[in-house]
Design a protein around this motif. Sequence first.
Motif, PDB file in Angstrom:
ATOM      1  N   VAL A 144      48.251  39.581  44.125  1.00 57.07           N
ATOM      2  CA  VAL A 144      48.511  39.231  45.461  1.00 57.07           C
ATOM      3  C   VAL A 144      47.816  39.777  46.529  1.00 57.07           C
ATOM      4  N   VAL A 145      47.372  41.016  46.427  1.00 55.48           N
ATOM      5  CA  VAL A 145      46.930  41.778  47.642  1.00 55.48           C
ATOM      6  C   VAL A 145      45.325  41.407  47.452  1.00 55.48           C
ATOM      7  N   ARG A 146      44.825  41.259  46.357  1.00 56.45           N
ATOM      8  CA  ARG A 146      43.296  41.069  46.024  1.00 56.45           C
ATOM      9  C   ARG A 146      43.015  39.627  46.849  1.00 56.45           C
ATOM     10  N   GLU A 147      44.188  38.732  46.512  1.00 52.86           N
ATOM     11  CA  GLU A 147      43.965  37.247  47.090  1.00 52.86           C
ATOM     12  C   GLU A 147      44.070  37.266  48.647  1.00 52.86           C
ATOM     13  N   LEU A 148      45.112  38.034  48.947  1.00 52.85           N
ATOM     14  CA  LEU A 148      45.248  38.012  50.681  1.00 52.85           C
ATOM     15  C   LEU A 148      43.750  38.658  51.068  1.00 52.85           C
ATOM     16  N   ALA A 149      43.440  39.790  50.593  1.00 51.44           N
ATOM     17  CA  ALA A 149      42.141  40.325  51.198  1.00 51.44           C
ATOM     18  C   ALA A 149      40.918  39.474  50.835  1.00 51.44           C
ATOM     19  N   GLY A 150      40.918  38.792  49.961  1.00 54.35           N
ATOM     20  CA  GLY A 150      39.847  37.746  49.653  1.00 54.35           C
ATOM     21  C   GLY A 150      39.720  36.671  50.796  1.00 54.35           C
ATOM     22  N   GLN A 151      40.926  36.514  51.291  1.00 51.50           N
ATOM     23  CA  GLN A 151      40.983  35.412  52.500  1.00 51.50           C
ATOM     24  C   GLN A 151      40.692  36.189  53.684  1.00 51.50           C
ATOM     25  N   GLY A 152      40.494  37.709  53.650  1.00 47.31           N
ATOM     26  CA  GLY A 152      40.166  38.356  54.994  1.00 47.31           C
ATOM     27  C   GLY A 152      41.206  38.657  55.857  1.00 47.31           C
ATOM     28  N   GLU A 153      42.218  38.817  55.145  1.00 47.31           N
ATOM     29  CA  GLU A 153      43.612  39.134  56.059  1.00 47.31           C
ATOM     30  C   GLU A 153      43.398  40.551  56.299  1.00 47.31           C
ATOM     31  N   ALA A 154      42.918  41.421  55.579  1.00 50.63           N
ATOM     32  CA  ALA A 154      42.855  43.074  55.767  1.00 50.63           C
ATOM     33  C   ALA A 154      42.068  43.590  54.673  1.00 50.63           C
ATOM     34  N   THR A 155      41.542  44.946  55.249  1.00 51.12           N
ATOM     35  CA  THR A 155      40.556  45.757  54.153  1.00 51.12           C
ATOM     36  C   THR A 155      41.845  46.105  53.088  1.00 51.12           C
ATOM     37  N   LEU A 156      41.249  45.995  51.906  1.00 48.22           N
ATOM     38  CA  LEU A 156      42.048  46.293  50.546  1.00 48.22           C
ATOM     39  C   LEU A 156      41.490  47.704  50.253  1.00 48.22           C
ATOM     40  N   VAL A 157      42.477  48.603  50.114  1.00 48.33           N
ATOM     41  CA  VAL A 157      42.299  50.003  49.965  1.00 48.33           C
ATOM     42  C   VAL A 157      42.705  50.673  48.515  1.00 48.33           C
ATOM     43  N   ASN A 158      42.898  49.521  47.570  1.00 45.64           N
ATOM     44  CA  ASN A 158      43.127  49.939  46.069  1.00 45.64           C
ATOM     45  C   ASN A 158      41.992  50.344  45.573  1.00 45.64           C
ATOM     46  N   SER A 159      42.168  51.002  44.519  1.00 44.38           N
ATOM     47  CA  SER A 159      40.711  51.620  43.890  1.00 44.38           C
ATOM     48  C   SER A 159      39.650  50.662  43.623  1.00 44.38           C
ATOM     49  N   VAL A 160      39.997  49.500  43.610  1.00 41.78           N
ATOM     50  CA  VAL A 160      38.542  48.611  43.465  1.00 41.78           C
ATOM     51  C   VAL A 160      37.758  48.743  44.652  1.00 41.78           C
ATOM     52  N   ASN A 161      38.136  49.412  45.656  1.00 38.45           N
ATOM     53  CA  ASN A 161      37.381  49.576  46.973  1.00 38.45           C
ATOM     54  C   ASN A 161      36.572  50.823  46.580  1.00 38.45           C
ATOM     55  N   PRO A 162      35.200  50.653  46.509  1.00 40.61           N
ATOM     56  CA  PRO A 162      34.536  51.799  45.923  1.00 40.61           C
ATOM     57  C   PRO A 162      34.481  53.003  46.587  1.00 40.61           C
ATOM     58  N   HIS A 163      34.823  52.813  47.980  1.00 41.15           N
ATOM     59  CA  HIS A 163      35.048  54.276  48.860  1.00 41.15           C
ATOM     60  C   HIS A 163      36.169  55.152  48.248  1.00 41.15           C
ATOM     61  N   ARG A 164      37.290  54.633  47.618  1.00 35.79           N
ATOM     62  CA  ARG A 164      38.324  55.102  46.911  1.00 35.79           C
ATOM     63  C   ARG A 164      37.653  56.175  45.814  1.00 35.79           C
ATOM     64  N   VAL A 165      37.118  55.552  44.692  1.00 37.73           N
ATOM     65  CA  VAL A 165      36.419  56.082  43.704  1.00 37.73           C
ATOM     66  C   VAL A 165      35.413  57.435  44.494  1.00 37.73           C
ATOM     67  N   GLU A 166      34.593  57.002  45.415  1.00 35.05           N
ATOM     68  CA  GLU A 166      33.730  58.075  45.999  1.00 35.05           C
ATOM     69  C   GLU A 166      34.410  59.212  46.380  1.00 35.05           C
ATOM     70  N   GLY A 167      35.658  59.206  47.231  1.00 34.22           N
ATOM     71  CA  GLY A 167      36.363  60.390  47.535  1.00 34.22           C
ATOM     72  C   GLY A 167      37.290  60.865  46.504  1.00 34.22           C
ATOM     73  N   GLN A 168      37.781  60.054  45.469  1.00 37.57           N
ATOM     74  CA  GLN A 168      38.305  60.866  44.446  1.00 37.57           C
ATOM     75  C   GLN A 168      37.454  61.698  43.525  1.00 37.57           C
ATOM     76  N   LYS A 169      36.208  61.435  43.461  1.00 36.26           N
ATOM     77  CA  LYS A 169      35.340  62.161  42.610  1.00 36.26           C
ATOM     78  C   LYS A 169      35.278  63.572  43.140  1.00 36.26           C
ATOM     79  N   THR A 170      35.506  63.905  44.370  1.00 33.49           N
ATOM     80  CA  THR A 170      35.236  65.149  44.723  1.00 33.49           C
ATOM     81  C   THR A 170      36.209  66.251  44.116  1.00 33.49           C
ATOM     82  N   ALA A 171      37.267  65.739  43.296  1.00 35.24           N
ATOM     83  CA  ALA A 171      38.033  66.578  42.688  1.00 35.24           C
ATOM     84  C   ALA A 171      37.393  67.333  41.451  1.00 35.24           C
ATOM     85  N   ALA A 172      36.289  66.603  40.751  1.00 33.57           N
ATOM     86  CA  ALA A 172      35.632  67.266  39.904  1.00 33.57           C
ATOM     87  C   ALA A 172      34.716  68.135  40.418  1.00 33.57           C
TER      88      ALA A 172
END
Length: 353
Positions: A144-172
Amino acid sequence: MPRVPGGASLIERYAAYLPVTDRTPRLSLGEGNTPLVRAPTLERELGIGEVWLKVEGQNPTGSFKDRGMVVAVAKAVEDGARVVLCASTGNTAASAAAYAARAGISCTVVLPAGQVAAGKLAQALAHGAQVIAVRGPFDAALAVVRELAGQGEATLVNSVNPHRVEGQKTAAFEVCESLGDAPDALFIPVGNAGNITAYWKGFNEAVRGGLARTRPRMYGYQAAGAAPLVSGKPVSAPETVATAIRVGNPASWQGAVAARDESGGAIDSVTDEEILDAYGFVARCEGIFCEPASAASIAGLRKRARSGGLREVRRVVCVLTGNGMKDPDRARLLAGPIPEVEATADAVRRSFR
Ligand code: F0G
């Protein structure tokens, strides 16, 4: 590896390794820099030289999600977003809500109805997010949120957003900094598979940056009732007490498989019974209260060690992804009733166990 020491924000500390520019807001709630705590009871139980626990529940909203969320929300703000949106089993929602509040933008979270732990829901609501529950598992909410984000309703911040993975790699990076190198093996719970993907990216970059000489074998654990990466096919009705990892069709499927194969590790499942046993054990014997999903890493370590699969391994890290206080109902349920007696020393003494 150049790094700003001390209490600086995650974005500042690791700016050289993150997609940040001069225009990226230095958003922070004090995320990262979480403790790496030794687990002597587990070491004795399993006969492993060193077992370390990366206590990610010490992050500002009580889970590892804050590492990726701070970067995703900062980048969203930099790009002029006014609303962030996510699907969540709870922790992503709590984190998105907090960082959106901090950044002064709106947040909408879509949750699987009736499947989110009480603490996480309370956080999302307290931070002022718009909370909507859908009838279906996390995977349906994500669609649902992928569909909404695809329609430009908002910025998706699930981990399919590459910035999420970038931040999370700092734990390593932090694990390598604390130990002076990568561990021999890393044990980590797997749900939507963003975190295992992020750690593997982080360990690879740590070698390139001179922070580590070696990379760990990556051992990911799913709950037996929600183990698509183990069976090799999506699970339409995932089921587990570890609601955080109740995911039937992980978005970062390929990332998890790559981490497993490139590192020579494995992705396996643990039963709810094994998860709850590990959850109780680490709270009672190591003094660390994590949420049930997090204990999948400990359950996985125990399973693998007991089956003789860790003979060459000297030093392991288990990632404890979320704080036990997220899911107070589970702890109360397992403990049973509390005796209530007259307010006298005698009455209290009589009810000692
Ligand atoms: N542990 C906890 C406590 C989590 O909340 C999650 C994921 C995981 C492990 C698994 O991480 O998805 O990167 O493989 N929670 C997501 C959420 C799904 O919506 O909060 P993953």
